[in-house]
Design a protein around this motif. Structure first.
Motif, mmCIF file in Angstrom:
data_model
loop_
_atom_site.group_PDB
_atom_site.id
_atom_site.type_symbol
_atom_site.label_atom_id
_atom_site.label_comp_id
_atom_site.label_asym_id
_atom_site.label_seq_id
_atom_site.Cartn_x
_atom_site.Cartn_y
_atom_site.Cartn_z
ATOM 1 N N LYS A 127 23.461 44.464 9.130
ATOM 2 C CA LYS A 127 24.043 44.055 10.411
ATOM 3 C C LYS A 127 23.047 43.243 11.228
ATOM 4 C CE LYS A 127 27.579 47.488 11.359
ATOM 5 N NZ LYS A 127 27.933 48.724 12.088
ATOM 6 N N ARG A 128 21.755 43.440 10.924
ATOM 7 C CA ARG A 128 20.721 42.725 11.678
ATOM 8 C C ARG A 128 20.286 41.445 10.953
ATOM 9 N NH1 ARG A 128 16.572 47.565 13.065
ATOM 10 N NH2 ARG A 128 15.672 46.037 14.498
ATOM 11 N N SER A 129 20.934 41.140 9.836
ATOM 12 C CA SER A 129 20.583 39.915 9.107
ATOM 13 C C SER A 129 21.374 38.736 9.673
ATOM 14 C CB SER A 129 20.882 40.085 7.623
ATOM 15 O OG SER A 129 22.277 40.099 7.407
ATOM 16 N N ASN A 130 21.012 37.546 9.249
ATOM 17 C CA ASN A 130 21.721 36.356 9.734
ATOM 18 C C ASN A 130 23.117 36.239 9.149
ATOM 19 O OD1 ASN A 130 19.663 35.555 11.374
ATOM 20 N ND2 ASN A 130 18.854 34.022 9.970
ATOM 21 N N LYS A 131 23.301 36.756 7.929
ATOM 22 C CA LYS A 131 24.609 36.663 7.288
ATOM 23 C C LYS A 131 25.007 38.026 6.731
ATOM 24 C CE LYS A 131 24.723 31.795 6.470
ATOM 25 N NZ LYS A 131 25.632 31.370 7.504
ATOM 26 N N PRO A 132 25.484 38.894 7.585
ATOM 27 C CA PRO A 132 25.815 40.258 7.143
ATOM 28 C C PRO A 132 26.799 40.294 5.986
ATOM 29 C CG PRO A 132 25.886 40.103 9.536
ATOM 30 C CD PRO A 132 25.726 38.701 9.015
ATOM 31 N N TYR A 190 12.415 46.465 9.051
ATOM 32 C CA TYR A 190 13.548 46.814 8.195
ATOM 33 C C TYR A 190 13.673 45.809 7.056
ATOM 34 C CZ TYR A 190 15.930 43.375 11.170
ATOM 35 O OH TYR A 190 16.285 42.230 11.851
ATOM 36 N N PHE A 206 16.137 44.152 3.760
ATOM 37 C CA PHE A 206 17.483 43.916 3.232
ATOM 38 C C PHE A 206 17.426 42.811 2.186
ATOM 39 C CE2 PHE A 206 16.915 41.377 7.068
ATOM 40 C CZ PHE A 206 17.289 40.119 6.676
ATOM 41 N N SER A 249 11.725 42.343 7.860
ATOM 42 C CA SER A 249 11.598 41.797 9.216
ATOM 43 C C SER A 249 10.946 42.813 10.131
ATOM 44 C CB SER A 249 12.984 41.438 9.762
ATOM 45 O OG SER A 249 12.901 41.050 11.118
ATOM 46 N N ASP A 258 13.223 43.358 15.657
ATOM 47 C CA ASP A 258 13.510 42.289 16.614
ATOM 48 C C ASP A 258 13.883 42.814 17.995
ATOM 49 O OD1 ASP A 258 15.915 43.236 15.664
ATOM 50 O OD2 ASP A 258 16.312 41.454 14.460
ATOM 51 N N GLU A 271 9.072 37.572 9.839
ATOM 52 C CA GLU A 271 9.862 37.880 8.642
ATOM 53 C C GLU A 271 9.057 37.510 7.409
ATOM 54 O OE1 GLU A 271 14.584 37.357 9.751
ATOM 55 O OE2 GLU A 271 13.602 35.872 8.497
ATOM 56 N N ARG A 273 9.230 27.964 15.825
ATOM 57 C CA ARG A 273 9.260 28.714 14.570
ATOM 58 C C ARG A 273 8.209 28.137 13.637
ATOM 59 N NH1 ARG A 273 14.707 30.149 11.353
ATOM 60 N NH2 ARG A 273 15.200 30.642 13.494
ATOM 61 N N ARG A 311 9.032 33.809 14.399
ATOM 62 C CA ARG A 311 10.036 33.273 15.311
ATOM 63 C C ARG A 311 9.710 33.657 16.742
ATOM 64 N NH1 ARG A 311 14.951 35.316 14.966
ATOM 65 N NH2 ARG A 311 14.709 36.867 13.333
ATOM 66 N N ARG A 355 13.222 36.959 20.998
ATOM 67 C CA ARG A 355 14.651 36.816 21.290
ATOM 68 C C ARG A 355 14.842 36.329 22.725
ATOM 69 N NH1 ARG A 355 18.073 41.976 19.321
ATOM 70 N NH2 ARG A 355 19.735 40.449 19.522
#
Lengths: 242, 396
Positions: free
Chosen positions: A47-52, A102, A104, A114, A117, A131, A183, A209, A212
């Motif tokens: 859920k915390r990735s860019n493309k869940p 975490y 993934f 990562s 965040d 990351e 970045r 990065r 946030r």
């Protein structure tokens, strides 16, 4: 575009593309094996990735080593990615990335680790995010990458070579990758078996990065990125390619 | 800029009014309001149908009533939330793009200008409201501009309903709660962006752009935008819908699906399909497009893109001695075909009787109308494409 130039461009972006899993160079994809009838609810890390929707939750998997790991990568890249994610223990990542990190498996054969965040600095602001993405490439030696990149003047200037833990390392980076704005990246290809002419490359990309909520052109302090480079690669080599 | 000569502090120029209205009509305050509320839409509707509108927000009382109406509306705010929405997707949209098309169809019904509240913006900035007009990107956007006086523009707030805002965007932005609303903020030196997710992939996104020039504003863009969005939170909890009366005039073009229009061009392509790119834009193209190097010089992509926009009179593109633009009439509607360096753009005026005055871009009043914008590879067949589209969606 000529085949030669195509090869050069592919090579120039190989480290980035391979470890991001966004290339068609590698066959197959790390698709989840859940039932296709209903959309899979992403796990807590995905859920915390860019493309869940393309992500697979990491499962702790005893890693293979050396040639066995490369052989594994040609048979099942998802399991290989789990192994790469499992190589370095939590307490080491705690030291390198801080608590709350975490892991993934993003799209493709890549393990992503990562930093948290949501971590905040003592003054209550969001901290920068680091990351680390890890992949292996079994088919070609590091010498192939070096030959292609150094054969083109405009690409060769982005290549540097050094060693970490006695293994040859190629770093590819544009000036924008190290300008301390928005970045920054370190893209490393390591001749994991110790010889640049032996097929089998470990690829590590570290990305820093901005915190946030800050814009893409915000200044960042890339010192953590540089300082952790040798430590990350050494820890991975220690377990995967002793 | 000459139309407003006084009245209440909250009065903006973009007020619904009949063409014969006096200045007093513009500044006539609605009763008991502190909301940036301007003249009553109902009064305007009661006048001659041929109106020259200025965009307005209706009264706070009306808004409260409409909020109730919104609650009762069966339309779901979730993608794919309802049989009705499912039926709205054109058959030419392939399965991989259906979820996106559904989300865009849902978000096309959000009243973008209704997401603003001029009085709240005035309070947050300390400046005066200048104009409230649909954005240049299409009818799913709306700009609220403020000023300190004539020719002294200050803050600009642009809002986009249905902007892409996926997991990667959420990861980069900072989560925050404003007035009970979960939002994500990204801060820059001269701009601030706040996104209010609608679902996992789309959001209402508002951007505050600070005034340029030597006078640095007292507040940062994010200080201003936080205040503004906090005041907007009650409105954004139930996103205002088009036709609800929160703003007038209603832009009826948004009742139509741009993919329905683009579908008329599918027979131009081998293995055609449709794909939306925002709530008011849809493209018909081939699964097997020709390589760019095979395009004739001056030709654009081999596809047809249809958008619902607000723009000034396209006839201004037609100039004596310049053959790049020509005016035609398509089923009684004014249209202009404009040949560019990279393809052809056709503008079709949808409804000349409903317009909005935009006076910030020109010393003279600029009258904006709803228009269908069609992008084609060349102008060779653009008129035929436009004719088919008007025949399909025109409904005259």
């Amino acid at each position: 575009m000529s085949r030669r130039l195509t090869a050069v461009v592919l090579a120039a972006t190989a480290a980035a593309a391979l470890i991001s899993g966004c290339t068609s160079i590698l066959p197959g994809t790390a698709k989840p094996e859940s039932a296709p009838s209903s959309p899979r609810e992403p796990g807590p890390n995905c859920k915390r990735s860019n493309k869940p929707e393309q992500c697979v939750e990491w499962v702790d998997t005893k890693p293979k080593q050396g040639q066995d790991l490369f052989a594994q990568s040609t048979q099942d890249e998802l399991i290989t990615a789990h192994m790469l994610c499992s190589a370095v223990p939590t307490e080491v990542w705690d030291k390198l990335l801080g608590p709350g990190h975490y892991r993934f498996i993003g799209q493709g054969p890549t393990c992503t680790i990562s930093s948290d965040d949501n971590r905040k600095t003592p003054d209550g602001k969001f901290a920068p995010i680091v990351e680390v993405e890890i992949a292996v490439w079994a088919k070609d030696p590091l010498a192939t990458d070096l030959a292609i990149l150094q054969g083109k003047k405009e690409l060769a200037k982005n290549v540097t070579e050094f060693t970490i833990s006695g293994k040859p390392v190629m770093r590819y980076g544009t000036p924008e990758d190290a300008d301390g704005v928005g970045r920054d990246k370190e893209e490393l290809s390591i001749a994991a078996l110790g010889d640049v002419n032996t097929p089998g490359v470990l690829r590590v990309r570290q990305t820093l990065r901005a915190p946030r909520g800050t814009s893409y052109d915000a200044p960042i302090d890339r010192a953590p990125l540089t300082s952790m480079r040798d430590a990350v690669v050494s820890e991975l080599l220690k377990v995967l390619f002793p | 800029m000459n139309h407003v000569t006084g009245g209440r502090d909250f009065c903006m120029k973009n007020v619904v009014r009949p063409i014969t209205a006096t200045i007093d009509d513009c500044v006539r305050p609605c009763s008991s309001t502190e909301s940036g509320t301007l003249c009553s839409a109902a009064a305007a509707k009661a006048t001659n149908r041929r109106l020259r509108h200025r965009l307005t927000l209706t009264g706070v009382v009306a808004v409260a009533l409409l909020a109730g109406a919104c609650t009762a509306d069966p339309r779901s705010d979730k993608p794919g939330g309802g049989q009705q929405a499912e039926q709205q997707v054109e058959a030419g949209v392939p399965p991989e793009y259906r979820a996106k098309a559904l989300a865009h169809a849902r978000d096309r019904q959000i009243d973008a200008c209704g997401l603003h509240d001029p009085a709240a913006a005035e309070k947050a900035t300390g400046d005066k409201g200048d104009e409230l007009v649909p954005g240049s990107g299409g009818l799913h956007e709306c700009d609220l501009r403020l000023h300190k006086g004539e020719f002294n523009s200050t803050w600009r707030f642009n809002v986009e309903a249905g902007a892409l805002f996926d997991a990667g965007s959420r990861k980069s932005a900072a989560p925050e709660n404003l007035g009970g609303l979960d939002v994500f903020i990204t801060e820059g030196d001269t701009r601030c962006e706040i996104a209010k997710p609608i679902d996992d992939d789309y959001a209402v996104v508002m951007v505050a752009n600070a005034p340029s020039g030597k006078d640095k504003p007292a507040k940062t863009p994010c200080q201003v935008l936080r205040e503004y969005v906090t005041a907007l939170a009650p409105t954004w909890k139930e996103l205002p819908k088009r036709g609800s009366g929160r703003t007038t005039p209603e832009f009826t073009l948004t009742r139509l699906d741009p993919c329905s229009a683009a579908a008329t061009a599918m027979d131009m392509f081998a293995e055609p399909f449709l794909e939306t790119s925002n709530p008011v834009t849809c493209t018909a193209r081939s699964m097997k497009p020709a390589p760019p190097q095979q395009r004739p010089k001056g030709a654009g992509r081999d596809e047809v893109t249809v958008s619902w926009i607000m723009d000034d009179d396209p006839a201004k593109l037609v100039r004596a001695g310049d053959a790049s633009a020509r005016e035609v009439t398509i089923d009684g509607r004014k249209a202009v075909l404009n040949k560019g360096s990279n393809g052809c753009t056709t503008y079709i005026v949808w409804d000349p009787d409903v317009s909005v005055v935009e006076d910030n871009r020109n010393p003279e009043d600029e009258t904006l109308t709803q228009q269908i914008r069609i992008n084609t590879a060349t102008c060779d067949n653009a008129e035929q494409v436009a004719q088919k589209i008007v025949a399909k969606v025109g409904g005259k």
